[in-house]
Enzyme design. Structure first.
Site, PDB file in Angstrom:
ATOM      1  N   ASP A 301       0.832  -1.195   0.000  1.00 12.79           N
ATOM      2  CA  ASP A 301       0.000   0.000   0.000  1.00 12.79           C
ATOM      3  C   ASP A 301       0.871   1.251   0.000  1.00 12.79           C
ATOM      4  O   ASP A 301       1.845   1.328   0.748  1.00 12.79           O
ATOM      5  CB  ASP A 301      -0.869  -0.036   1.263  1.00 12.79           C
ATOM      6  CG  ASP A 301      -2.056   0.888   1.179  1.00 12.79           C
ATOM      7  OD1 ASP A 301      -2.389   1.320   0.064  1.00 12.79           O
ATOM      8  OD2 ASP A 301      -2.653   1.168   2.232  1.00 12.79           O
ATOM      9  N   LYS A 383     -10.237   6.923 -11.049  1.00 12.55           N
ATOM     10  CA  LYS A 383      -9.237   5.888 -10.769  1.00 12.55           C
ATOM     11  C   LYS A 383      -8.906   5.099 -12.025  1.00 12.55           C
ATOM     12  O   LYS A 383      -9.652   5.099 -13.011  1.00 12.55           O
ATOM     13  CB  LYS A 383      -9.736   4.930  -9.691  1.00 12.55           C
ATOM     14  CG  LYS A 383     -10.995   4.156 -10.064  1.00 12.55           C
ATOM     15  CD  LYS A 383     -11.390   3.170  -8.973  1.00 12.55           C
ATOM     16  CE  LYS A 383     -12.629   2.376  -9.378  1.00 12.55           C
ATOM     17  NZ  LYS A 383     -12.935   1.291  -8.425  1.00 12.55           N
TER      18      LYS A 383
END
Length: 554
Positions: A301, A383
């Site tokens: 992440d 996105k």
């Protein structure tokens, strides 16, 4: 099924990967098992042979309510989806009538092959407090040959199922005392750490700074980020010190705290924060599926804090990162751009600029080889999602690059400009593997447990021809292991032929056989997993050869 079983049908959509499922509630709390499959398939075959037509009917709200008055699940859909003064569509096929948008095939004779493949339990509206439903999955085809092709592909998929290979290769296990959390065994840890080390090396090259963050936070943080209102059912709440807390399900609010820890100048940006911390999400027990859906997991992440003018270049770098990583693992990635949804935060101008930056980055990197999903962006920003195809031609969505205008507002993040004004940064959420656990499962199945040398938990095994060479075999194994390689030892009394066969089945990359001849020369007779050749090598030469393979990601 509704007529024969007395079932009240609920929801039964087609699936993107092929086939369909159907949720229903059976009287008396009855459940469906694989013992019912033959009967249901016979009923389906009879219906297909009768060539029952599909008839499209438009009905009013009141007519729909009367038509489905016996089925509370359909009534709920009608009351939620159909305006009181509006109409909806139903389809009639034989004695059955059901809500459906359509379109449908002309009649049931068009289906030439049908098979039920799985059943499970689910909950009405996905709520564990509501009625339990019975879910059946099935496949249908217009040609029997297509069913045969699918059956062969399914057989291959079952053979390479990560749960089967993981057990056989002793990579991981699960236990009811911690449902949905994987226990990685020593060999699995080797692969897991190699994946992490690989990404960590790439982080250093690409300007990311790694952080380590806590697992437990006050509920106040999740209220501020918006997760408590919209996501708390998927979180693990805790209560201690007379306060409410929760395990973190994602890292982004935590990284906002770190960004806000000191004043920031526009000269500091972009700031790239990476985190391998454990995450916990309270997935429904019926949805847990090996490593592909777990409650405890880790992500590669990262969050990039940047300004509007940085978006294009940062996204371009992220796309390059994704392409490189997936080329190493043998995948090609197809990208999709998801644009502004109907419900969104931020001004139209901000969205247009952000989407334009994403489009330019995609065009520069991939020309016109990408798709647009209109209106499918997150409410906090557009996105880019990446879809990879594995060796069994199955699609998996793994990498993601998401723009976020919301969290910087919620956490009042600011960046000082030279004229004493402040800008609000934009956050780029970025994951390459996504969940380590899920990507681990994809890798197991893609490679069918046949690991490349750099990832392999079974890089080499040293085996003795007889008891006379057992001590020498042990010395060789120890030397290779201490050089940093996953090397095992077989000095059992089995015949050499059986030992070699067992090592091949276990997918060792190399088999080093030693006997009295090799002992005298301080050599090994090296067998290769992927070729029939053998080669005699000095032990030091073997280690040098392994050194040359260590960073060869092929």
């Amino acid at each position: 099924m509704e007529l024969e079983y007395g079932a009240h049908l609920y929801y039964g959509p087609p699936l993107e990967e092929g086939g369909f499922f159907q949720d229903s509630n059976l009287p008396g709390g009855r459940t469906i098992s694989d013992m019912d499959y033959d009967r249901i398939e016979c009923l389906f075959k009879r219906v297909c042979e009768e060539a029952q037509p599909f008839e499209r009917l438009v009905v009013t709200y009141d007519e729909a309510v009367r038509l489905f008055s016996y089925n509370k699940y359909k009534l709920d859909i009608i009351k939620e989806k159909v305006p009181i003064d509006g109409t909806t569509v139903v389809y009639r096929c034989g004695y059955a009538v059901d809500l459906c948008r359509g379109p449908h095939i002309p009649n049931t004779s068009y289906v030439k092959a049908f098979k039920l493949v799985m059943n499970s339990a689910s909950y009405w509206k996905g709520d564990v407090k509501k009625d339990m439903m019975q879910r059946v999955y099935g496949m249908s085809f217009p040609k029997m040959s297509q069913m045969e092709e699918w059956s062969e592909m399914r057989r291959r998929a079952q053979e390479s199922d990560h749960r089967v290979i993981g057990k056989h290769q002793e990579l991981f296990m699960f236990h009811d005392d911690s449902p949905g959390a994987c226990f990685f065994l020593p060999r699995g840890v080797v692969i897991y750490h190699r994946m992490e080390e690989f990404i960590r090396r790439e982080y250093r090259k690409r300007g990311f700074c790694e952080v380590i963050t806590p697992n437990v936070y006050s509920v106040n943080l999740w209220r501020r980020s918006g997760h408590w209102d919209n996501y708390k059912d998927c979180m693990f709440p805790l209560r201690f010190d007379d306060q409410d807390w929760a395990l973190k399900p994602m890292n982004c609010p935590v990284h906002c705290l770190m960004f806000a820890n000191k004043p920031r100048s526009y000269r500091d940006l972009p700031i790239r924060i990476a985190d391998f911390g454990a995450l916990h999400r309270n997935e429904l027990s019926g949805a847990l599926t090996g490593l592909t859906r777990v409650r405890r997991f880790q992500q590669d992440d990262a969050h990039i804090f940047c300004l509007q003018e940085h978006i294009e270049s940062e996204v371009l770098k992220a796309l390059d990162f994704v392409d490189y990583v997936y080329s190493v693992f043998g995948f090609k990635v197809q990208f999709e751009l998801s644009t502004m949804p109907e419900k969104h935060l931020g001004s139209l101008e901000t969205w247009e600029k952000a989407e334009a930056a994403l489009r330019r980055a995609l065009v520069l990197k991939h020309g016109d080889n990408w798709k647009v999903n209109p209106g499918d962006g997150a409410f906090y920003g557009p996105k880019i999602d990446g879809h990879l195809t594995d060796a069994l031609n199955r699609s998996h969505q793994c990498p993601t690059i998401q723009l976020d205008f919301q969290l910087p507002q919620r956490f009042d993040l600011r960046v000082a400009r030279p004229d004493d004004t402040f800008d609000q940064p934009i956050i780029i959420h970025r994951a390459i593997f996504g969940s380590f656990e899920r990507f681990f499962a994809i890798l197991v199945e893609h490679n069918a447990g046949k690991w490349p040398f750099w990832l392999s938990p079974r890089q080499c095994i040293v085996m003795s021809v007889s008891a006379k060479s057992a001590d020498y075999a042990s010395d060789v194994q120890k030397k290779i292991y201490e050089a940093g390689y996953e090397c095992e030892l077989d000095v059992s009394m089995h015949l050499l032929k059986k030992k070699i066969r067992d090592a091949q089945v276990s997918q060792f990359n190399f088999i080093a056989v030693v006997g009295s001849v090799e002992q005298e020369k301080n050599t090994v007779s090296l067998r290769f997993r992927d070729t029939p050749e053998t080669k005699e090598m000095k032990v030091d030469e073997l280690i040098s050869y392994f050194n040359s393979l260590r960073d060869n990601y092929k």
